[in-house]
Design a protein around this motif. Sequence first.
Motif, PDB file in Angstrom:
ATOM      1  N   GLY A  23      -2.925  -1.826 -12.125  1.00  0.00           N
ATOM      2  CA  GLY A  23      -3.528  -2.246 -10.755  1.00  0.00           C
ATOM      3  C   GLY A  23      -3.056  -3.520 -10.486  1.00  0.00           C
ATOM      4  N   GLU A  24      -3.751  -4.162 -10.236  1.00  0.00           N
ATOM      5  CA  GLU A  24      -3.530  -5.892  -9.950  1.00  0.00           C
ATOM      6  C   GLU A  24      -3.856  -6.669 -11.084  1.00  0.00           C
ATOM      7  OE1 GLU A  24      -6.836  -6.006  -6.720  1.00  0.00           O
ATOM      8  OE2 GLU A  24      -6.689  -8.296  -7.508  1.00  0.00           O
ATOM      9  N   GLU A  25      -4.129  -6.232 -12.428  1.00  0.00           N
ATOM     10  CA  GLU A  25      -4.717  -6.875 -13.619  1.00  0.00           C
ATOM     11  C   GLU A  25      -3.624  -7.529 -14.277  1.00  0.00           C
ATOM     12  OE1 GLU A  25      -7.583  -7.202 -13.388  1.00  0.00           O
ATOM     13  OE2 GLU A  25      -7.895  -5.519 -12.010  1.00  0.00           O
TER      14      GLU A  25
ATOM     15  N   GLU B 279      -2.381  -8.388  -5.470  1.00  0.00           N
ATOM     16  CA  GLU B 279      -3.564  -8.830  -5.755  1.00  0.00           C
ATOM     17  C   GLU B 279      -4.545  -8.419  -4.354  1.00  0.00           C
ATOM     18  OE1 GLU B 279      -3.984 -12.944  -5.754  1.00  0.00           O
ATOM     19  OE2 GLU B 279      -2.960 -13.205  -3.981  1.00  0.00           O
ATOM     20  N   ARG B 280      -3.749  -8.094  -3.250  1.00  0.00           N
ATOM     21  CA  ARG B 280      -4.769  -7.702  -2.061  1.00  0.00           C
ATOM     22  C   ARG B 280      -5.601  -6.580  -2.414  1.00  0.00           C
ATOM     23  NH1 ARG B 280      -0.219  -8.161   1.971  1.00  0.00           N
ATOM     24  NH2 ARG B 280       0.964  -7.398   0.552  1.00  0.00           N
ATOM     25  N   GLY B 281      -6.625  -6.584  -1.806  1.00  0.00           N
ATOM     26  CA  GLY B 281      -7.390  -5.203  -1.819  1.00  0.00           C
ATOM     27  C   GLY B 281      -8.180  -5.100  -2.916  1.00  0.00           C
ATOM     28  N   SER B 282      -9.126  -4.082  -3.150  1.00  0.00           N
ATOM     29  CA  SER B 282      -9.805  -3.921  -4.193  1.00  0.00           C
ATOM     30  C   SER B 282      -9.459  -3.591  -5.600  1.00  0.00           C
ATOM     31  CB  SER B 282     -11.081  -3.098  -3.928  1.00  0.00           C
ATOM     32  OG  SER B 282     -10.697  -1.711  -4.122  1.00  0.00           O
ATOM     33  N   ASN B 283      -9.737  -3.845  -6.418  1.00  0.00           N
ATOM     34  CA  ASN B 283      -9.626  -3.550  -7.969  1.00  0.00           C
ATOM     35  C   ASN B 283      -9.578  -2.120  -8.294  1.00  0.00           C
ATOM     36  OD1 ASN B 283     -11.041  -6.254  -7.933  1.00  0.00           O
ATOM     37  ND2 ASN B 283      -9.567  -6.754  -9.570  1.00  0.00           N
ATOM     38  N   ASP B 284     -10.388  -1.194  -7.799  1.00  0.00           N
ATOM     39  CA  ASP B 284     -10.566  -0.181  -8.222  1.00  0.00           C
ATOM     40  C   ASP B 284      -9.293   0.546  -7.462  1.00  0.00           C
ATOM     41  OD1 ASP B 284     -12.886  -1.571  -8.318  1.00  0.00           O
ATOM     42  OD2 ASP B 284     -14.110   0.425  -8.696  1.00  0.00           O
ATOM     43  N   TYR B 285      -9.261   0.262  -6.022  1.00  0.00           N
ATOM     44  CA  TYR B 285      -8.152   1.212  -5.387  1.00  0.00           C
ATOM     45  C   TYR B 285      -6.834   0.723  -5.869  1.00  0.00           C
ATOM     46  CZ  TYR B 285      -5.515   2.632  -1.206  1.00  0.00           C
ATOM     47  OH  TYR B 285      -4.459   3.150  -0.464  1.00  0.00           O
ATOM     48  N   ASN B 286      -6.551  -0.429  -6.314  1.00  0.00           N
ATOM     49  CA  ASN B 286      -5.450  -0.938  -6.516  1.00  0.00           C
ATOM     50  C   ASN B 286      -5.004  -0.335  -8.208  1.00  0.00           C
ATOM     51  OD1 ASN B 286      -4.468  -2.316  -4.627  1.00  0.00           O
ATOM     52  ND2 ASN B 286      -5.391  -4.263  -5.388  1.00  0.00           N
ATOM     53  N   LEU B 287      -6.181  -0.115  -8.947  1.00  0.00           N
ATOM     54  CA  LEU B 287      -5.656   0.874 -10.097  1.00  0.00           C
ATOM     55  C   LEU B 287      -5.354   2.274  -9.807  1.00  0.00           C
ATOM     56  CD1 LEU B 287      -8.435   0.189 -12.895  1.00  0.00           C
ATOM     57  CD2 LEU B 287      -5.918  -0.027 -13.054  1.00  0.00           C
ATOM     58  N   ALA B 288      -5.962   2.840  -8.609  1.00  0.00           N
ATOM     59  CA  ALA B 288      -5.430   4.128  -8.380  1.00  0.00           C
ATOM     60  C   ALA B 288      -3.923   4.000  -7.728  1.00  0.00           C
ATOM     61  CB  ALA B 288      -6.319   4.836  -7.117  1.00  0.00           C
ATOM     62  N   LEU B 289      -3.731   3.066  -6.778  1.00  0.00           N
ATOM     63  CA  LEU B 289      -2.534   2.739  -6.260  1.00  0.00           C
ATOM     64  C   LEU B 289      -1.547   2.827  -7.314  1.00  0.00           C
ATOM     65  CD1 LEU B 289      -0.752   2.478  -3.584  1.00  0.00           C
ATOM     66  CD2 LEU B 289      -1.533   0.214  -3.692  1.00  0.00           C
TER      67      LEU B 289
ATOM     68  N   ASP C 184       0.864  -1.005   0.044  1.00  0.00           N
ATOM     69  CA  ASP C 184       0.035  -0.012   0.016  1.00  0.00           C
ATOM     70  C   ASP C 184       0.850   1.236  -0.118  1.00  0.00           C
ATOM     71  OD1 ASP C 184      -2.284   1.444  -0.008  1.00  0.00           O
ATOM     72  OD2 ASP C 184      -2.803   1.426   2.094  1.00  0.00           O
TER      73      ASP C 184
END
Lengths: 174, 451
Positions: free
Chosen positions: A148-150, A110-120, A75
């Motif tokens: 993101g995590e994709e 991969e941890r956490g939500s996809n939306d937030y991970n795109l922003a991260l 994070d």
Amino acid sequence: MNLKHWTLLGLGVLAFVGCAKKPKPEPVAEPQPPRMEQPEAPRAEPPKVDEEALRRQRIQARIAEVFKPIYFGYDQATLSAEGQSTLQEIGKLMKEVPEITARVEGHTDERGSNDYNLALGERRAKSVNDYLASYGIQGTRLSTISYGEEKPAMEGHDEGSWAKNRRVEFTTTF
Amino acid sequence: MNSSTQGNSNMHNTSAASSHKRSLVRLSGTRVLASAALAFCLAGLAPSRAAAADVVITSENKGAESLSLGFLDFKCTKGDANSLPYSPGTVIAWDLDFSGRFKIKTAPQFDSTSKGIFKGDGALAYVRGEYTLEGDNFTLSCELIDIDTQERILGKKYSGKKAELRQSAHKFSDELTYQLFGEKGIAQSRIVYVNKRGGNKEISVMDYDGSSVTEITKNKSINLMPCWVEGKSKLVYTSYAGGQPQFYLKDLESGKNAVYFTSKGMNTSPGWNKMDKEIVYASTMDGNTEIYRRTFPDGKAQRLTFFGSIETSPSWSPNGYEIVFISDRGGKPMVYVMDRDGSNMRALTHDGDYFGSPSWSPKGDRIAFTTMDEGNNMNIMTISPDGKDPAKLTTQAGSNENPSWSPDGRHLVFMSTRTGSPEIFMMNADGTNQKRISFSGGNYMPKWSDY
């Protein structure tokens, strides 16, 4: 052409050189002909085009060596000392070779939500982008994107894989 | 509603005039079905909302109760039943069971044995049906029969192309729900989701029961966060097909699929407000990930957050007055609510350190979101919009993410990795009756359509 192609090409060249350098097992019975007695082959002047190709090849090899992934804490988007020193190498090379442009690609585990991970991922890419900009690289030579995590580098579900997935990768053009 | 037709599949009423004879059909201890009023409905006399409300005696606690119904296997009276991979009766029984409104007991035919079983279960009526298959065509006849008098309480006939038989079966399920509970059923709703296909991430749509999968994108790129707009007719999603992640708009009726709009940076996490026909979304157009809204389809982007932290995952309240979203302005991603203009921001979650994917129930009474547990897995919770009464809905192994409400607010669809790979699951709004509905390996980011 992007870095991956050039990296492959570079590896191919290295592999070839590696093979050529390998000492061949020499038959014991055959005496080695004295080198000095060999007649010198007439050496042709190499054309200019080849020199340019060699220069490009050299730079490609440097790009493959220098543009290493930057890794991040969980994070986090702050750069570690190691990340910063990698970016200094990258900055140096980009200053040396003004034709290099780089796409800065942010990724997360991969941890956490996809939306937030795109922003991260975007935040990580931006952090790298800003470091290079402050190093003196023009904004026009850099672009950012987040996956993101994709697009994980490793598919595992453990800290070993996660650590490798929390990264910024580069796609370069030269 | 009875005179409506959709597609080629036509619906006819059969008379229930005989039920005039009886003033009341008592279907359960707490519900009284006034059959005279029902017959009025069935005659297609366009009942007012008040009249419809007379049909059903509302109960204070609908969710906790279910109505017992007998259910006879549907009979194929013409054509080869084996030419279909399902029986329309099975489709309807699944709908009724899943809805949680009905308790179904099935039997092959009506006789003294099944009558005893039905009545023993508290049922006062049963469903029976027949269908025919001829060439490309079908007919389907469904009835609700009073167990004691053998009178028909409700009868519907459908016909059309075979490919529409499943939808007609769902239509009858919704008809039963509407007639007996006075509320719309969800049996014709659909789920859009992301499907890992050959190393790519593509958008697919399926019926809410997991059948009739349709591939929406085939661009061999990464396509994410699909969102229904304008009922079940259109989808907005984020795609990397053009390089940068931007919104695409798919019109399911015309089949047209094109870039919706582009801006600097990336556009993600669309959420639909059907009251005002607006989308809310996250964008990096001004540098940082912030929340914007825009009238659909051609409004101007209006920026709602200005914090410099990550603001994403916006979801509208059903009345369009408020937006729930994720912000990490406090250091960790937490759930916040703000007014539609960005004012009056307040934190909804306080304890815990990582939250995601908030989704406001269409009834307005709950907000679903995910929270990370010690094992790094996400689990789904719901909470009241005033921050009270949190409830944890999933505690299974694996990660449980992307909750999305059914249009009636009684169920949630979500992604779970509990079986190894990400798959689509459903559950009741209280976490009971968790059911897997996708089986192809690698499915996530589901969004439930409108009715």
